[in-house]
Scaffold this motif. Structure first.
Motif, short mmCIF file in Angstrom:
data_model
loop_
_atom_site.label_atom_id
_atom_site.label_comp_id
_atom_site.label_asym_id
_atom_site.label_seq_id
_atom_site.Cartn_x
_atom_site.Cartn_y
_atom_site.Cartn_z
N ALA A 1 82.09 47.49 49.03
CA ALA A 1 81.49 46.44 49.84
C ALA A 1 80.13 46.82 50.39
O ALA A 1 79.33 45.95 50.76
CB ALA A 1 82.43 46.07 50.99
N CYS A 2 79.83 48.10 50.41
CA CYS A 2 78.59 48.58 51.02
C CYS A 2 77.56 49.04 49.98
O CYS A 2 76.38 48.69 50.06
CB CYS A 2 78.91 49.72 51.97
SG CYS A 2 77.48 50.33 52.90
N TRP A 3 78.00 49.81 48.99
CA TRP A 3 77.08 50.46 48.05
C TRP A 3 77.28 49.97 46.62
O TRP A 3 78.40 49.65 46.20
CB TRP A 3 77.30 51.97 48.03
CG TRP A 3 77.16 52.68 49.34
CD1 TRP A 3 78.15 53.06 50.18
CD2 TRP A 3 75.93 53.10 49.94
NE1 TRP A 3 77.64 53.70 51.29
CE2 TRP A 3 76.27 53.74 51.16
CE3 TRP A 3 74.59 53.02 49.58
CZ2 TRP A 3 75.31 54.28 52.02
CZ3 TRP A 3 73.63 53.55 50.43
CH2 TRP A 3 73.99 54.17 51.63
N THR A 4 76.20 49.94 45.87
CA THR A 4 76.25 49.90 44.42
C THR A 4 75.38 51.05 43.92
O THR A 4 74.22 51.18 44.33
CB THR A 4 75.72 48.57 43.84
OG1 THR A 4 76.55 47.51 44.28
CG2 THR A 4 75.72 48.61 42.31
N VAL A 5 75.95 51.87 43.05
CA VAL A 5 75.24 53.03 42.50
C VAL A 5 75.24 52.90 40.97
O VAL A 5 76.30 52.70 40.37
CB VAL A 5 75.93 54.36 42.89
CG1 VAL A 5 75.06 55.54 42.48
CG2 VAL A 5 76.24 54.39 44.38
N SER B 1 69.85 54.38 40.50
CA SER B 1 69.46 53.22 41.30
C SER B 1 70.53 52.97 42.34
O SER B 1 71.72 53.18 42.10
CB SER B 1 69.29 51.99 40.40
OG SER B 1 68.24 52.17 39.47
N LEU B 2 70.09 52.48 43.49
CA LEU B 2 71.01 52.36 44.62
C LEU B 2 70.76 51.04 45.35
O LEU B 2 69.62 50.66 45.61
CB LEU B 2 70.78 53.53 45.58
CG LEU B 2 71.74 53.76 46.74
CD1 LEU B 2 73.14 54.02 46.24
CD2 LEU B 2 71.25 54.94 47.59
N ALA C 1 68.45 45.90 47.12
CA ALA C 1 67.99 47.02 46.31
C ALA C 1 67.31 48.04 47.22
O ALA C 1 66.43 47.69 48.01
CB ALA C 1 67.02 46.53 45.25
N LEU C 2 67.71 49.29 47.12
CA LEU C 2 67.17 50.36 47.97
C LEU C 2 66.35 51.34 47.15
O LEU C 2 65.15 51.52 47.38
CB LEU C 2 68.32 51.07 48.69
CG LEU C 2 67.97 52.32 49.49
CD1 LEU C 2 66.96 52.01 50.58
CD2 LEU C 2 69.25 52.95 50.09
N ILE C 3 66.98 52.00 46.18
CA ILE C 3 66.29 52.92 45.28
C ILE C 3 66.23 52.25 43.92
O ILE C 3 67.25 51.89 43.35
CB ILE C 3 67.03 54.27 45.17
CG1 ILE C 3 67.19 54.89 46.56
CG2 ILE C 3 66.31 55.21 44.23
CD1 ILE C 3 65.88 55.19 47.25
N VAL C 4 65.02 52.09 43.36
CA VAL C 4 64.86 51.19 42.22
C VAL C 4 64.22 51.89 41.03
O VAL C 4 63.53 52.90 41.16
CB VAL C 4 64.00 49.96 42.60
CG1 VAL C 4 64.69 49.13 43.67
CG2 VAL C 4 62.60 50.37 43.03
N ASP C 5 64.49 51.32 39.86
CA ASP C 5 63.70 51.60 38.67
C ASP C 5 62.35 50.93 38.86
O ASP C 5 62.27 49.81 39.36
CB ASP C 5 64.42 51.02 37.45
CG ASP C 5 63.74 51.36 36.15
OD1 ASP C 5 62.66 50.80 35.88
OD2 ASP C 5 64.28 52.18 35.38
N PRO C 6 61.24 51.58 38.49
CA PRO C 6 59.92 51.04 38.84
C PRO C 6 59.50 49.79 38.08
O PRO C 6 58.53 49.14 38.45
CB PRO C 6 58.97 52.20 38.52
CG PRO C 6 59.68 53.01 37.50
CD PRO C 6 61.14 52.90 37.84
N GLY C 7 60.19 49.40 36.99
CA GLY C 7 59.81 48.20 36.26
C GLY C 7 58.84 48.49 35.12
O GLY C 7 58.60 49.64 34.76
N THR C 8 58.26 47.42 34.58
CA THR C 8 57.43 47.53 33.37
C THR C 8 55.95 47.32 33.62
O THR C 8 55.11 48.02 33.08
CB THR C 8 57.92 46.50 32.32
OG1 THR C 8 59.28 46.78 32.01
CG2 THR C 8 57.08 46.56 31.06
#
Length: 610
Positions: free
Chosen positions: A401-405, A429-430, A436-443
């Protein structure tokens, strides 16, 4: 540089592919003549009831309102490029202009003489192609069909007639990519069905003429210029899918292409080649996973289904997207250009969340259920509080309920080119409370800003440990070409811990991710090697500040704060820096990052308040 690219491109090909490409290149000298001949042939416009469109009686109430609003904007020439960037295109649009830069590519140049990778004034072919995919005309036709506004379809027909006048087959930037022609063909199949459904004789008469101008030349060209060899990625899936739809709707096309079932068989083969046995797409780009899946699903519906093994693989691919994706803030991994096939979702900017909702039978997928019917059977939500690993594709996800890793231990990408891969092995990614907290930087961009794209795809832009001196491999040799692929990373799930490792340049880097209800602990081990760097890039909207020593706190307006603690054998530097991320294609944002330089072992703990 161009010679160097060709040398690297040749290295990615087999001898058979090289011979075929030489023959294809020679054949392009006669391509315009072939297309003219096709356009002059008598056209049997007989059509089947494919695709099968839904009736008006079950229209979700919010859909009609949104379509009316979208159609009004489009007819004024106001478009949202890539689903987010407001631009003025004109009405009808200027079909050869990069609307983000105002650069026009001469439409009189034979397509075979245009290098779409290197346009003048840094124009991006992808930005031009976006306007030429005809999804906006399909959107206006949807509005007409559901809201009874025949004028919008009439305008769309006028625009398509203008497109045909200004884009003679074989000339200009819009005849350089078979995939682009394929996406136009998919949209035109739906557009044609929507027009015919209005039962208006005048619209039908104009549509007969449009179909004769568009369908034969597009179908012939896509078939004869379809991707092959090292280029056979999502482009080939799109090209074959478009031909399945076209052949199913206009059976007479078989005389100039081949029988429908032959194309269905070819597409089925590609589905098994490009989607792994655990459902992941081997391109290692999550947005293209959904992009390719949608085209396959549309083709399967038009053809009456695939063979059992192929159909099962598509069901696994739908489950994979539900497992690995996150909503509403998606932040995909790998290359992404926010591509759209058909304008089916209620909101393009929330398309991924709507598809995820449709797969799971939730309310947010109601508009897709209206257009596409029932989703693949058996797709389920992830089990909360347990790691779910797709070992062949190299992705592991943990949710509660709190995190997605999401932990990435994937190979670089599909085939010898790995066209849409990023150097993201060991990246984590977190999400906290669905933010979204910690992300992939994208394209960033494909052609208009190669330096930005290279930076966002690099090891340093992702948060796996990287030597301070950097890594020399893999290396990008072109816009969609990687050389010297790294070895497949190792991935294992043991209880609450996800274990990953990467062997690169004779050195092994290990990362362990331990997730629980209260915190996420990420432990890195680089052995006795030289100093390494980990850069935790935050999503825009978060800010980070130092509390004391190696303790930090991250603040977000829409979420509770998250606390960060850093510890390790030998931490040399720990600083807050600014970094660039790309939330959408051609969009750039500035965010903050926590950059840690260390030797030996490092532990970073992300903890919720309390």
């Amino acid at each position: 540089m161009k010679l160097g690219w060709y040398m690297q491109r040749l290295r990615a090909m087999s001898m058979a592919e090289i011979c075929r490409r030489v023959a294809e290149r020679l054949g392009r000298a006669f391509e315009v003549a072939h297309l003219r001949r096709i356009s002059r042939q008598p056209w049997d416009g007989a059509f089947n009831d494919v695709p099968k469109l839904p009736g008006r009686e079950h229209v979700p109430p919010e859909l009609g309102k949104q379509l009316a609003s979208d159609a009004a904007k489009l007819m004024r020439g106001e478009w949202d490029l890539f689903g987010w960037k407001s631009i003025e295109t004109g009405a009808p649009p200027c079909w050869h202009r990069d609307a983000t830069l105002g650069v026009v590519v001469d439409p009189a140049i034979p397509a075979r003489k245009i290098d779409h990778r290197r346009l003048e004034h840094d124009a991006d072919a992808r930005a031009i192609w976006e306007v030429n995919r005809w999804s906006e005309m399909t959107r206006m036709a949807m509005h007409s069909a559901l809201n009874g506004d025949v004028h919008a379809i009439h305008v769309s027909q006028l625009w398509l007639e203008d497109w045909c006048d200004r884009n003679p087959a074989g000339y200009g930037i819009n005849w350089t990519s078979p995939l682009e022609a394929a996406i136009r063909l998919i949209n035109f199949c739906w557009f044609d069905a929507l027009v015919r459904g209005c039962n208006d004789p005048e619209l039908a008469r104009r549509q007969d003429a449009l179909t004769a101008r568009i369908v034969p030349v597009h179908s012939w060209w896509v078939w004869h210029r379809r991707s092959f060899g090292s280029s056979a990625n999502n482009h080939l899936i799109g090209e074959l899918a478009s031909l399945v739809l076209a052949l199913a709707r206009w059976p007479s096309l078989a005389s100039m292409i081949c029988p429908l079932q032959q194309v269905v068989k070819l597409l089925g083969h590609e589905i098994l080649q490009q989607f792994a046995s655990d459902g992941g797409n081997r391109e290692q780009a999550l947005h293209y996973h959904l992009f390719a899946w949608e085209m396959c699903w549309l083709a399967g519906a038009a053809a009456g289904g695939f063979e059992k093994e192929v159909q099962h693989r598509l069901h696994l691919a739908a489950q994979y997207f539900v497992d690995v994706g996150e909503a509403p803030e998606c932040w995909d991994f790998g290359d992404s250009d926010d591509a759209q096939v058909l304008p089916l979702p209620l909101s393009r900017s929330k398309a991924a969340a709507e598809f995820r909702g449709w797969f799971l039978g939730r309310a947010e997928g109601s508009v897709l259920r209206f257009w596409l019917g029932e989703p693949p059977k058996g797709v389920k939500a992830s089990i909360h509080g347990k790691w779910l690993a797709h070992l062949e594709s190299g992705q592991a996800v943990w949710r509660d309920a709190c995190w997605t890793v999401r932990a990435d231990a994937s190979p670089l990408g599909l085939g010898s080119m790995a066209a849409h891969g990023h150097l993201d092995a060991l990246h984590v990614s977190l999400w906290f409370e669905q933010c979204a907290l910690i992300v992939d930087p994208g394209t960033g961009a494909y052609y208009s800003n190669p330096a930005l794209r290279a930076r966002l795809a690099s090891w340093e832009a992702h948060n796996g440990p990287v030597p301070v001196a950097g890594r020399t491999c893999p290396r990008r040799s072109g816009a969609f070409l990687w050389a010297d692929h790294h070895d497949r990373p190792y991935l294992e799930v043991s209880g609450d811990i996800c274990l990953m490792s990467l062997a690169c340049a004779a050195h092994v880097t290990r990362r362990a991710v331990h997730a629980s209800q209260d915190q996420v602990q990420i432990c890195d081990d680089v052995g006795s090697a030289s100093a390494h760097v980990v850069t935790w890039c935050l999503a825009p909207g978060w800010r980070i500040e130092r509390q004391h020593g190696l303790g930090f706190v991250c603040h977000h307006a829409g979420s509770a704060s998250v606390f960060v603690t850093v510890s390790g054998d030998a931490i040399e530097h720990c600083e807050i820096i600014e970094c660039q991320v790309s939330p959408h294609f051609r969009e750039l944002a500035t965010s903050q990052a926590l950059k840690i330089t260390f030797r030996g072992a490092l532990a970073t703990i992300w903890r919720k308040p309390g």
